[in-house]
Design an enzyme around this catalytic site. Sequence first.
Site, mmCIF file in Angstrom:
data_model
loop_
_atom_site.group_PDB
_atom_site.id
_atom_site.type_symbol
_atom_site.label_atom_id
_atom_site.label_comp_id
_atom_site.label_asym_id
_atom_site.label_seq_id
_atom_site.Cartn_x
_atom_site.Cartn_y
_atom_site.Cartn_z
ATOM 1 N N ASP A 95 0.818 -1.202 0.000
ATOM 2 C CA ASP A 95 0.000 0.000 0.000
ATOM 3 C C ASP A 95 0.857 1.259 0.000
ATOM 4 O OD1 ASP A 95 -2.694 1.296 0.427
ATOM 5 O OD2 ASP A 95 -1.677 1.979 2.239
ATOM 6 N N GLU A 138 0.943 -0.553 -5.200
ATOM 7 C CA GLU A 138 -0.081 0.473 -5.387
ATOM 8 C C GLU A 138 0.630 1.803 -5.590
ATOM 9 O OE1 GLU A 138 -3.701 2.879 -3.239
ATOM 10 O OE2 GLU A 138 -1.808 2.433 -2.242
#
Length: 609
Positions: free
Chosen positions: A258, A300
Site C-alpha cells: 500500500d 499500489e
Amino acid sequence: MKINKEFETRFAKHEEELRWLYMELYNNGSMYAELCDQMREFYQKRRTDLKARDREKSKNPKWYRNNRMLGMMLYIDNFAGNLKGVREKLDYVEECNASFIHLMPFLDTVEGKSDGGYAVADFRKVRPDLGTMEDLADLARECHDRGIDVCMDFVMNHTSDEHEWARRALAGEGEYMSRYFFYDNPQIPQEFERTVPQVFPTTAPGNFTWLPQIGHYVMTSFYPYQWDLNYANPRVFNEMMYNFLFFANQGMDIIRIDAVPYIWKELGTSCRNLKQVHTIVRMMRMIGEIVCPAVALLGEVVMEPAKVVPYFGTVEKPECHMLYNVTTMATTWHSVAVQGTKLLKQQLDIVNQLPEEYTFLNYLRCHDDIGWGLDYGTLSSWQMKEVPHKRFLNDYFTGNFPGSESRGELYNDDPVTMDARFCGTAASMCGIESAGFEGDAAKMEKAIRKDLMLHAYMFLQRGLPMIYSGDEIGQVNDYSYKEDPRKREDSRYIHRGAFRWDLAEQRKKKGTVEARIFQALHQMEELRKKEAILGPDAQVCTWDTGDDGVLGLMRKYEGKTLVGIFNFTDWEKEIYFPEPGEYQDLLEKKRLEKDRVKLPQFGFLWALK
C-alpha cells in the site's frame, strides 16, 4: 540453526546485492545479520505445502502472467461476514472465474479510526469480527486446493496511533519515538509542509498532527491517527519485513504494498518516489525470492505512467511483479464523459510499448475513489483546462450535467482549490442505477451495453483484469452508509456496501439485469482462458478507427489477429476493419461477411481473423 540447502542456494544468489543495498542504506552490520537470521527462521517455519508451492512456482517465475489470471477484490465482512464465510462462498468465486481473490484490509484496527482498515493496530492479529490468523491460513489452504491464489494488503507506510509502537512512543520511550517522525517544535514540520503535497486537503489537511499530551508533532501524511513510519531506522525496515514474511507463511500469494511511493521521507523533497523507496522495494523482492518465492509483490502506485513504471525495476533487478494501471482507469471514465478516446488511445500506446515483463492490473472500479489525475498538459492543448475539466467530470458522474445518467458522490471536495474526487460503482456510473430508479427500459438497455462494453475493453487491454466484487452482477451505489455515524463522513462507503446475495441469485434468471451482466462477463472470461490470443504473450496495440469516439484495439498471436472495436458514444457507428480478411464475431460465433461493422451506442465487437 539447521542449514537447508534450498534456502542457502537462494540466499547465495542474492546475498551480495542484498547486503550491499542494506549497508548503503543503513550501514548497520548487526541489523543486517539479524535480518538474515530471521529470514532463515521464517523459512524453517514455512509449512511443507507452501514450500512445495515455492518449488512449483519457481519452475515458472511468470506464473502470475497467464490467461486464467483474473482477480476479484472484496471486503470480507461485506462479501460473507467473516473469513469462514468466504470459505463457504468459494463456489461462487470459482463461478466468477476468479483465479485470485484480493481480501481488502482485515488486520486489527480501531473502530472509528480505521480508514477502511488501513490504520493497522496489530500486524499479527485479524480483526476479531472477521476471525483469526488460523481462519486466514485455513482459507488460504482451501483456496490453494481449488487453484485460487490469495492477495492481501500490506500497509507499510504507517501504523495506527494505537499500535504498540505508537503507544510506547506516546509514553515517551525514545526507541519507539525513533520509529516515527517526532518533532518538539513546529520548525521542521513547517519545512516539510513547504514541499510535501497534502493527500486529503479537506478531510485531513496538512502532514503533521500536534500531540499535546507529549508536546510533539508527529508526521501523519494520511489521517491524524495514521502515523508515518521512519524507514531511515533499520529497526522499522527489519520488523516490517518480518511482518511480510509472517503473512507469506499464512499462505498469502500476492502481497499488495500500500502507498509505495510514500515510504521514504526526506526534508526538502515531496516525500514521493525517492530513490530509497526503490532500494526498499528491491530488497523486499529479494527477501521474498529467498524465503518464499511463490509470493508476488503488487505495488499500489497512484501516479501517471512515467512515475509508475520505475516500480517494476529493471529486467536484471526487478522490484514489483505487478502494478495497478490507475491512470488508464481514470482516463477510461474521462473517455465515457467526453465520448472521445484520443487521450485513452495515447495512454494505451505508452503502456503497450513497455517491455513485456511489465505486468499491469487493469480495472474499472476498486474500493477507492477516482482521482482525476489525467494528462492535463495534453488536455490543455485540446482546450480542456484542469480545474474546469475536473469540475465537468464530477458534475457528469454525479448526474448534475445535462444528459448524464451516472450517479455518485464527491469525495474530499475542496472549495478552495475547486478539486474533488468521485465515488460510485461501475454500474451506477454506467446508468444502471438511474435507469432502474426511473423504470426506463431503453435507458437500462443502454446502461447494460455500456457496462459490458467497458468490461470487454478491459479484457482486451494488455495486462491482467480485476473485478470489484459486485460489478459482476451490476451492483449499484449503497447510500445506507449515511445512516452509520462511523461512515457517513466518508463517501467512499457508497461503493463499499454489503454484497447483495439476493441480487446474485438473479444471475440465474434469464432476462434480469444481473443475469445479462453476469453471463456476458462469464462468456468473456471463459474465452480468455481458452484463447491464447487473449493471453499475456500476444502483441497488443491500438489502431485508428477513423472516429475519435470509437477505440480500436488489436491483438496478434501466432498468425491470428483479434480486433476489438469499442463505441464510447451515444450514436450508432459504422467502422471499417483495420485489415482485409474474413472475420468472425468471437462472442457470437458468427461470420462477419462485410469489411465494416455497425455498432449501436456504446456497443462493442471482438472480431477474430
